[in-house]
Write an enzyme that holds these catalytic residues in place. Structure first.
Site, short mmCIF file in Angstrom:
data_model
loop_
_atom_site.label_atom_id
_atom_site.label_comp_id
_atom_site.label_asym_id
_atom_site.label_seq_id
_atom_site.Cartn_x
_atom_site.Cartn_y
_atom_site.Cartn_z
N LYS A 1 0.85 -1.20 0.00
CA LYS A 1 0.00 0.00 0.00
C LYS A 1 0.88 1.24 0.00
O LYS A 1 1.96 1.25 0.61
CB LYS A 1 -0.86 0.02 1.27
CG LYS A 1 -1.96 -1.00 1.25
CD LYS A 1 -3.18 -0.41 0.63
CE LYS A 1 -4.27 -1.44 0.47
NZ LYS A 1 -5.21 -1.05 -0.59
N HIS B 1 13.51 -2.94 -1.57
CA HIS B 1 13.05 -3.09 -2.96
C HIS B 1 13.99 -4.05 -3.69
O HIS B 1 15.21 -3.95 -3.55
CB HIS B 1 13.04 -1.72 -3.65
CG HIS B 1 12.53 -1.80 -5.04
ND1 HIS B 1 11.19 -1.92 -5.33
CD2 HIS B 1 13.18 -1.85 -6.24
CE1 HIS B 1 11.03 -2.02 -6.64
NE2 HIS B 1 12.22 -1.97 -7.22
C1 GRF Z 1 10.57 -8.50 -1.45
O1 GRF Z 1 11.10 -8.84 -2.69
C2 GRF Z 1 10.77 -7.02 -1.16
O2 GRF Z 1 11.94 -6.51 -1.73
C3 GRF Z 1 9.56 -6.41 -1.82
O3 GRF Z 1 8.52 -7.31 -1.58
C4 GRF Z 1 9.04 -8.63 -1.43
C5 GRF Z 1 8.54 -9.16 -0.12
O4 GRF Z 1 8.89 -10.50 0.07
N1 GRF Z 1 9.31 -5.08 -1.32
P1 GRF Z 1 8.60 -11.21 1.47
O5 GRF Z 1 7.10 -11.03 1.77
O6 GRF Z 1 9.46 -10.55 2.50
O7 GRF Z 1 8.95 -12.64 1.24
#
Ligand code: GRF
Length: 208
Positions: A94, A112
């Site tokens: 969000k 990210h």
């Molecule tokens: C990760 O790749 C993070 O970089 C991005 O969303 C994904 C989340 O993965 N913002 P998880 O839920 O921590 O496995």
């Protein structure tokens, strides 16, 4: 040296929460505790990970609020009631309201799965990030931990690390590789924050 006060951390998730798990597993190295995990998705496995580790888990449904601002205000009030020092976005899908960002200025970090400023911004989440990196033909990708400001993925960069992209790389295999480095970068950034070692100077984050 004066003793550092332990920080209270909130983690926001929308999905599986493997980054949350990495934080939980590294709490021993961090001068802080995860006080609450909040999700906008009822079935986010991240909530279950919190419960399994005796961390408060809270589901907040945006549909229960008349606007995005009201939904955000509910999260802000939960965080302020708990005196949260640091908000970690770990796969939280969000957009935060302006109020949210102002309320926790330079105290919200996001992870990210690319080397910002490439393959980031609006619409770049999940496998799409890795698909675009492969389509473009870049030879390396990686992960970025950054502070959150008013725009998508534009805040000051705290830490980055890289992975090599092989000729036969798929979005799925690249996602796996990148997640492995994410699970090191995020706990390290949180550790540095909790030790008061992150200083923003002209949008650059200096670690000292
Ligand atoms: C990760 O790749 C993070 O970089 C991005 O969303 C994904 C989340 O993965 N913002 P998880 O839920 O921590 O496995």
């Amino acid at each position: 040296m004066p003793q550092l006060v332990s920080k209270k951390i909130a983690v926001l998730v929308s999905g599986g929460g493997t980054n949350l798990q990495a934080l939980i597993d590294n709490q021993g190295n961090i001068n802080g505790t995860i006080d609450i995990v909040i999700s906008n998705k009822k079935d986010a496995y991240g909530l279950e990970r919190a419960r399994l580790n005796n961390i408060d888990a809270l589901y907040i449904n945006q549909k229960d609020y008349e606007s995005a601002e009201a939904f955000n205000a509910e999260i802000i009030s939960e965080l302020t009631r708990r005196n949260i020092d640091l908000v970690v976005l770990a796969g939280y899908l969000k957009i935060l309201s302006k109020d949210f960002i102002n309320c926790f200025k330079n105290r919200i970090i996001n992870i990210h799965p690319s080397l910002i400023p490439s393959f980031c911004g609006k619409g770049f989440y999940g496998l799409k990030v890795h698909e675009e990196a492969i389509k473009y033909g870049v030879k390396i990708s990686g992960a970025t931990v950054h502070f959150v400001d008013e725009d998508a993925d534009t805040g000051s960069i705290i830490l980055q690390d890289t992975v090599k992209i092989d000729d036969d790389e798929t979005a799925e295999s690249l996602q796996k590789k990148v997640l492995q480095i994410e699970h090191k970068l995020l706990p390290e950034a949180v550790r540095l924050f909790c030790e008061g070692k992150l200083h923003i100077e002209n949008r650059k984050v200096i670690v000292k």
